[in-house]
Design a protein around this motif. Structure first.
Motif, PDB file in Angstrom:
ATOM      1  N   GLU A 327       0.829  -1.206   0.000  1.00  0.00           N
ATOM      2  CA  GLU A 327       0.000   0.000   0.000  1.00  0.00           C
ATOM      3  C   GLU A 327       0.865   1.258   0.000  1.00  0.00           C
ATOM      4  O   GLU A 327       0.576   2.228  -0.709  1.00  0.00           O
ATOM      5  CB  GLU A 327      -0.917  -0.018   1.218  1.00  0.00           C
ATOM      6  CG  GLU A 327      -2.005  -1.092   1.146  1.00  0.00           C
ATOM      7  CD  GLU A 327      -2.838  -1.149   2.411  1.00  0.00           C
ATOM      8  OE1 GLU A 327      -2.520  -0.370   3.355  1.00  0.00           O
ATOM      9  OE2 GLU A 327      -3.794  -1.953   2.465  1.00  0.00           O
ATOM     10  N   GLU A 330       2.203   1.773  -3.445  1.00  0.00           N
ATOM     11  CA  GLU A 330       1.206   2.334  -4.353  1.00  0.00           C
ATOM     12  C   GLU A 330       0.989   3.820  -4.095  1.00  0.00           C
ATOM     13  O   GLU A 330       0.858   4.621  -5.029  1.00  0.00           O
ATOM     14  CB  GLU A 330      -0.112   1.577  -4.190  1.00  0.00           C
ATOM     15  CG  GLU A 330      -0.066   0.141  -4.740  1.00  0.00           C
ATOM     16  CD  GLU A 330      -1.377  -0.586  -4.536  1.00  0.00           C
ATOM     17  OE1 GLU A 330      -2.289   0.026  -3.928  1.00  0.00           O
ATOM     18  OE2 GLU A 330      -1.494  -1.738  -4.973  1.00  0.00           O
ATOM     19  N   GLU A 331       0.969   4.222  -2.816  1.00  0.00           N
ATOM     20  CA  GLU A 331       0.824   5.634  -2.494  1.00  0.00           C
ATOM     21  C   GLU A 331       2.007   6.444  -3.014  1.00  0.00           C
ATOM     22  O   GLU A 331       1.841   7.547  -3.538  1.00  0.00           O
ATOM     23  CB  GLU A 331       0.694   5.809  -0.980  1.00  0.00           C
ATOM     24  CG  GLU A 331      -0.622   5.273  -0.417  1.00  0.00           C
ATOM     25  CD  GLU A 331      -0.682   5.428   1.092  1.00  0.00           C
ATOM     26  OE1 GLU A 331       0.304   5.945   1.661  1.00  0.00           O
ATOM     27  OE2 GLU A 331      -1.706   5.039   1.693  1.00  0.00           O
ATOM     28  N   GLY A 334       1.601   6.885  -6.701  1.00  0.00           N
ATOM     29  CA  GLY A 334       0.591   7.897  -6.986  1.00  0.00           C
ATOM     30  C   GLY A 334       1.111   9.311  -6.747  1.00  0.00           C
ATOM     31  O   GLY A 334       0.839  10.225  -7.534  1.00  0.00           O
TER      32      GLY A 334
END
Length: 435
Positions: A327, A330-331, A334
């Motif tokens: 996670e 992924e952050e 982004g």
């Protein structure tokens, strides 16, 4: 190698090659201490390497170097024997007999290495050798061969037939030297199988790792690769026969010989049928090779998964920790994408602002050119630049301080050209409004 082409290259590489005085000094034999002829030795050594590299060779013949490469009207360098001997002593040259024979067993190769370490042949024998190998260029050639194989294979190692390997090395003698070097580095290994025919091949590592040992699967892959090459050669022969039969049939029909034309048509049909069968076999063999390659990649992926699972177990990492790490990753990705978009947007805005600023500068230059600023009481042509700028700044400051604000917005003053002369005097001596 053509003697005239070598002479032409030397003429370009050594501008003073035809100078008689310098040539006599270079062609003399070495005498005295090494410090006296060190520069001359380096000149001949570097020139030999440059010629070999330019013509793409790494195996030279000592007698050819002496009698053809540097022959000037029948004169040859008296020092060239000494140069080649020194190159042999310093490791720039190796004899073909000093190289490890990849086809021999490990015991035989070990004996050759021990012999090279304990006993070294006389340097006088170098000129008697049929050919010797330039070690620096041998390493470069081996690197080129590995790169060619890497470009056509995506696996960590590959297997090729010896015939194809010899074609990549420009000959069997060159291939033997390259394979010997790769074997000595642990990057290559010779393999052979005896089926109906004797098949030879080479296994090469395409990574920094040492090549793995020969397995039964490697022998099967070699047999399949050899079969594909044989079928491809057969297809080429069939295609040539097909084209010849077609041309012959057309010629016979043009001449009116229908009987002979019919015969060529039958040969044409047989060639077509043979090509279909051969193509079918080739496709099946290539399919098997593709399955083996896919299985190898699957094995690599499985091994990577097992290593990852072992690492997770040894370090006591929980599934929640892995999920949290993914996670966060992924952050981070982004955020990077948002930063990239913001940078692209800011760059485009900056470009537009720069264009607007340049346009304003052009307008100001035109105003100065046509004397539009004197309405403020500034004579740009007579006043000094520093004084004019300071006065204009003061006047503009006073004018702005006298503006009356209404409903939170400034009144829109008229253009400067429409200002009355009396108003200009007031701007020069402004009276501050009462608070």
């Amino acid at each position: 190698m053509d003697r005239s082409s070598v002479t032409e290259f030397i003429g370009k590489e050594v501008p003073d090659w035809d100078d008689e005085v310098i040539a006599m000094a270079r062609f003399k034999a070495f005498s005295g201490q090494r410090s006296d002829w060190e520069l001359k030795f380096r000149f001949w050594r570097d020139l030999i390497l440059k010629i070999a590299r330019h013509f793409g060779i790494f195996i030279i013949r000592p007698q050819e170097v002496k009698e053809e490469w540097f022959n000037r009207g029948g004169l040859t360098p008296l020092c060239i024997d000494h140069v080649l001997s020194l190159m042999y002593n310093e490791g720039d040259i190796v004899r073909s007999g000093d190289l490890v024979n990849p086809r021999s067993g490990r015991l035989s190769n070990l004996f050759v290495r021990v012999r090279n370490l304990t006993f070294r042949s006389s340097t006088r024998d170098i000129m008697l050798e049929d050919h010797v190998v330039l070690t620096t260029l041998l390493k470069e050639k081996a690197g080129e061969v590995v790169k060619l194989l890497s470009d056509s294979h995506w696996t960590s190692s590959c297997i090729v037939t010896l015939e194809k390997f010899e074609g990549m090395c420009d000959g069997p003698i060159e291939a033997s030297a390259v394979l010997s070097y790769l074997s000595g580095c642990g990057k290559g290994q010779y393999l052979s199988i005896s089926k109906k025919e004797f098949i030879e091949g080479v296994k090469v590592s395409l990574t920094h790792a040492v090549v793995s040992g020969i397995t039964s699967l490697d022998c099967d892959v070699l047999h399949l690769i050899w079969t594909t090459e044989k079928l491809q050669r057969q297809l080429d022969i069939i295609d040539r026969r097909h084209e010849m039969s077609r041309k012959s049939a057309l010629a016979c029909l043009s001449s009116g010989n229908k009987k002979l034309a019919l015969r060529h048509v039958r040969e044409l049909k047989l060639a077509t049928e043979s090509r279909e069968k051969c193509s079918s076999l080739l496709n099946r063999v290539e399919e098997v090779l593709s399955i083996i390659a896919d299985a190898e990649s699957t094995k690599k992926v499985s091994e990577a998964i097992q290593i990852g699972a072992r690492a997770v177990k040894e370090n006591r990492i929980t599934v929640e920790d892995i999920q949290l790490c993914l996670e966060e990753l992924e952050e981070g990705i982004g955020t990077l994408k948002e930063v990239e978009k913001a940078i692209e947007f800011s760059v485009s805005v900056t470009d537009i602002e720069n264009e607007d600023i340049e346009e304003e500068f052009r307008k100001l230059e035109l105003e100065i050119k046509y004397d539009k600023l004197p309405v403020l009481g500034i004579d740009v042509r007579r006043e000094a630049p520093e004084k004019a700028s300071s006065e204009s700044a003061e006047l503009l400051t006073n004018a702005l301080s006298n503006l009356k604000l209404g409903d939170g917005s400034a009144e829109n003053p008229g253009p400067l050209d429409s200002v009355a002369p009396g108003r200009i005097e007031k701007l020069r001596n402004p009276i501050p409004e009462a608070a």
